[in-house]
Design a protein around this motif. Sequence first.
Motif, PDB file in Angstrom:
ATOM      1  N   ASP A  16       0.799  -1.012  -0.068  1.00 27.63           N
ATOM      2  CA  ASP A  16       0.129  -0.269   0.055  1.00 27.63           C
ATOM      3  C   ASP A  16       0.827   1.286   0.013  1.00 27.63           C
ATOM      4  O   ASP A  16       0.787   2.136  -0.771  1.00 27.63           O
ATOM      5  N   ILE A  17       1.814   1.157   0.679  1.00 30.61           N
ATOM      6  CA  ILE A  17       2.810   2.349   0.794  1.00 30.61           C
ATOM      7  C   ILE A  17       3.405   2.711  -0.622  1.00 30.61           C
ATOM      8  O   ILE A  17       3.457   3.727  -1.110  1.00 30.61           O
ATOM      9  N   TYR A  18       3.872   1.569  -1.080  1.00 31.01           N
ATOM     10  CA  TYR A  18       4.655   1.714  -2.493  1.00 31.01           C
ATOM     11  C   TYR A  18       3.596   2.182  -3.680  1.00 31.01           C
ATOM     12  O   TYR A  18       3.991   2.960  -4.412  1.00 31.01           O
ATOM     13  N   PHE A  19       2.532   1.423  -3.541  1.00 30.19           N
ATOM     14  CA  PHE A  19       1.111   1.823  -4.644  1.00 30.19           C
ATOM     15  C   PHE A  19       0.947   3.500  -4.372  1.00 30.19           C
ATOM     16  O   PHE A  19       0.647   4.140  -5.302  1.00 30.19           O
ATOM     17  N   LYS A  20       1.121   4.184  -3.066  1.00 28.55           N
ATOM     18  CA  LYS A  20       0.783   5.465  -2.796  1.00 28.55           C
ATOM     19  C   LYS A  20       1.821   6.338  -3.440  1.00 28.55           C
ATOM     20  O   LYS A  20       1.672   7.482  -3.602  1.00 28.55           O
ATOM     21  N   ARG A  21       3.231   5.784  -3.372  1.00 34.39           N
ATOM     22  CA  ARG A  21       4.384   6.599  -3.873  1.00 34.39           C
ATOM     23  C   ARG A  21       4.326   6.564  -5.534  1.00 34.39           C
ATOM     24  O   ARG A  21       4.957   7.607  -5.878  1.00 34.39           O
ATOM     25  N   ILE A  22       3.701   5.755  -6.046  1.00 31.68           N
ATOM     26  CA  ILE A  22       3.838   5.569  -7.434  1.00 31.68           C
ATOM     27  C   ILE A  22       3.271   7.135  -8.300  1.00 31.68           C
ATOM     28  O   ILE A  22       3.951   7.462  -9.120  1.00 31.68           O
ATOM     29  N   PRO A  23       2.082   7.545  -7.797  1.00 31.43           N
ATOM     30  CA  PRO A  23       1.578   8.667  -8.865  1.00 31.43           C
ATOM     31  C   PRO A  23       2.415  10.116  -8.167  1.00 31.43           C
ATOM     32  O   PRO A  23       2.456  10.748  -8.939  1.00 31.43           O
ATOM     33  N   HIS A  28      10.468   7.463 -10.441  1.00 32.39           N
ATOM     34  CA  HIS A  28      11.015   6.301  -9.597  1.00 32.39           C
ATOM     35  C   HIS A  28      10.621   5.048 -10.049  1.00 32.39           C
ATOM     36  O   HIS A  28      11.374   3.888  -9.582  1.00 32.39           O
ATOM     37  N   PHE A  29       9.493   4.994 -10.588  1.00 31.92           N
ATOM     38  CA  PHE A  29       8.957   3.790 -10.992  1.00 31.92           C
ATOM     39  C   PHE A  29       8.755   3.755 -12.648  1.00 31.92           C
ATOM     40  O   PHE A  29       7.698   3.939 -13.114  1.00 31.92           O
ATOM     41  N   PRO A  30       9.730   3.634 -13.478  1.00 31.98           N
ATOM     42  CA  PRO A  30       9.881   3.846 -15.097  1.00 31.98           C
ATOM     43  C   PRO A  30       8.735   2.417 -15.571  1.00 31.98           C
ATOM     44  O   PRO A  30       8.876   1.448 -15.103  1.00 31.98           O
ATOM     45  N   LYS A  31       7.954   2.792 -16.377  1.00 33.76           N
ATOM     46  CA  LYS A  31       7.255   1.819 -16.973  1.00 33.76           C
ATOM     47  C   LYS A  31       8.009   1.144 -17.766  1.00 33.76           C
ATOM     48  O   LYS A  31       8.614   1.584 -18.823  1.00 33.76           O
ATOM     49  N   LYS A  32       7.773  -0.279 -17.874  1.00 34.86           N
ATOM     50  CA  LYS A  32       8.419  -1.176 -18.859  1.00 34.86           C
ATOM     51  C   LYS A  32       7.735  -1.649 -20.136  1.00 34.86           C
ATOM     52  O   LYS A  32       6.648  -1.643 -19.839  1.00 34.86           O
ATOM     53  N   GLU A  33       8.206  -1.487 -21.268  1.00 35.59           N
ATOM     54  CA  GLU A  33       7.325  -1.802 -22.318  1.00 35.59           C
ATOM     55  C   GLU A  33       6.944  -3.095 -22.405  1.00 35.59           C
ATOM     56  O   GLU A  33       5.438  -3.229 -22.792  1.00 35.59           O
ATOM     57  N   ASN A  34       7.269  -4.351 -22.114  1.00 35.23           N
ATOM     58  CA  ASN A  34       6.926  -5.560 -22.173  1.00 35.23           C
ATOM     59  C   ASN A  34       7.367  -6.312 -20.789  1.00 35.23           C
ATOM     60  O   ASN A  34       8.536  -7.152 -20.797  1.00 35.23           O
ATOM     61  N   PRO A  35       6.912  -6.061 -19.794  1.00 36.29           N
ATOM     62  CA  PRO A  35       7.513  -6.616 -18.277  1.00 36.29           C
ATOM     63  C   PRO A  35       7.324  -8.084 -18.368  1.00 36.29           C
ATOM     64  O   PRO A  35       8.002  -8.527 -17.593  1.00 36.29           O
TER      65      PRO A  35
END
Length: 40
Positions: A16-23, A28-35
């Motif tokens: 929950d803490i990390y999910f709140k940090r993303i927005p 800090h959380f780059p999107k990967k093209e094909n994870p």
Amino acid sequence: MKIKKGIGEEFLEHLDIYFKRIPKHPKHFPKKENPTEKHL
């Protein structure tokens, strides 16, 4: 092996803490093209 009670709840709290940090800090959380693709 010692089993810790409440470890699942603790894990969910950390998620929950990390999910709140993303927005707040998307760079800090780059999107990967094909994870799901594995690179050898």
